[in-house]
Design a protein around this motif. Structure first.
Motif, PDB file in Angstrom:
ATOM      1  N   ASN A   1       0.839  -1.194   0.000  1.00 13.52           N
ATOM      2  CA  ASN A   1       0.000   0.000   0.000  1.00 13.52           C
ATOM      3  C   ASN A   1       0.874   1.245   0.000  1.00 13.52           C
ATOM      4  O   ASN A   1       1.642   1.469   0.936  1.00 13.52           O
ATOM      5  CB  ASN A   1      -0.912   0.011   1.230  1.00 13.52           C
TER       6      ASN A   1
ATOM      7  N   SER B   1       0.684   4.950   0.599  1.00 16.31           N
ATOM      8  CA  SER B   1      -0.323   5.749   1.279  1.00 16.31           C
ATOM      9  C   SER B   1       0.272   7.052   1.806  1.00 16.31           C
ATOM     10  O   SER B   1       1.343   7.053   2.413  1.00 16.31           O
ATOM     11  CB  SER B   1      -0.909   4.925   2.443  1.00 16.31           C
TER      12      SER B   1
ATOM     13  N   GLU C   1      -4.207   6.797  -1.440  1.00 16.29           N
ATOM     14  CA  GLU C   1      -3.475   5.541  -1.351  1.00 16.29           C
ATOM     15  C   GLU C   1      -3.906   4.570  -2.438  1.00 16.29           C
ATOM     16  O   GLU C   1      -5.022   4.656  -2.963  1.00 16.29           O
ATOM     17  CB  GLU C   1      -3.641   4.909   0.026  1.00 16.29           C
TER      18      GLU C   1
ATOM     19  N   ALA D   1      -2.989   0.206  -3.438  1.00 11.06           N
ATOM     20  CA  ALA D   1      -2.254  -1.029  -3.203  1.00 11.06           C
ATOM     21  C   ALA D   1      -2.219  -1.840  -4.493  1.00 11.06           C
ATOM     22  O   ALA D   1      -3.265  -2.144  -5.055  1.00 11.06           O
ATOM     23  CB  ALA D   1      -2.900  -1.838  -2.087  1.00 11.06           C
TER      24      ALA D   1
ATOM     25  N   SER E   1      -2.164   2.053   6.902  1.00 10.53           N
ATOM     26  CA  SER E   1      -2.519   3.231   6.118  1.00 10.53           C
ATOM     27  C   SER E   1      -2.003   4.497   6.792  1.00 10.53           C
ATOM     28  O   SER E   1      -1.906   4.566   8.023  1.00 10.53           O
ATOM     29  CB  SER E   1      -4.049   3.320   5.969  1.00 10.53           C
TER      30      SER E   1
END
Length: 219
Positions: free
Chosen positions: A13, A15, A29, A31, A184
């Motif tokens: 991810n 972010s 963000e 992923a 996150s």
């Protein structure tokens, strides 16, 4: 009121969030399986500044997820944070990646066990109580059917590492959260603000990510 740029790249991810007074203003963000950090990180930073009508001059500090996690992801995030801090003369804040992952859920009782995939049968993991306080040190741990058999409490498992072992850890006291896969930057906002208030900064020149394991190049 302090404005902090938060960067989380320890997993797949990528972010970035911007927070004011410990509250997230905006978070961008994505992923992807192939890690898009090198392509997306600075694009996201520019985008959140543009969307909030702010500039780098408005930022009071930069926070970065320190690991454990992906060697490449951590290097990209930390290098970017260092570059911004050097260029802008800003303090840098380091945040425990596993705590970020643990804070993605709230529980009434039991233990939160965030797990980040460390490849093969191994994960990076730690234990947190219901208040998100760390109660066991971070480890690189091999998981099998007998892992945590000595624990009678309810165990709440989050992260891509946890999902990998959903068919291995099958006793009734394991609870999996399929929707919580990666840490996150959104959860960084409150943590980075608390560290900012205490002037809990890292040395920009000497700070290194918490890799936990040595990097091995696969040939």
């Amino acid at each position: 009121m302090s404005i902090i740029l938060n960067i989380e790249t320890a997993t797949k991810n990528c972010s970035v969030s911007l927070a004011k007074g410990g509250k997230t203003i905006i978070c961008e963000e994505i992923a992807t399986e192939n890690f898009s950090h090198a392509e997306k990180l600075h694009v996201f930073i520019d985008a959140i500044l543009e969307k909030t009508n702010l500039t780098f001059k408005n930022i009071n500090a930069v926070a970065v997820s320190q690991g454990p996690g992906s060697y490449t992801g951590l290097r990209i995030g930390v290098s970017s944070a260092k570059g911004l801090c050097y260029a802008l003369g800003l303090p840098m804040i380091a945040i425990d990646t596993l705590e970020l992952l643990a804070r993605r859920i709230k529980i009434e009782n039991g233990i939160i066990i965030p797990m980040i995939d460390a490849r093969r049968m191994e994960v990076y993991t730690s234990f947190f109580d219901k208040n998100h306080l760390k109660i066991r040190e971070t480890k690189a741990e091999i998981i099998d059917e007998s892992t945590y058999n000595e624990i009678n409490d309810t165990m709440h498992l989050v992260g891509d590492g946890a999902l990998k072992f959903k068919e291995t850890l099958t006793t009734a006291n394991f609870i999996f959260y399929d929707e919580v896969v990666y840490p996150s930057a959104n959860e960084m906002s409150a943590l980075s603000f608390e560290k900012y208030k205490k002037s809990d900064f890292v040395d920009v020149a000497y700070f290194e990510p918490f890799y936990l394991k040595d990097f091995v190049l696969n040939k």
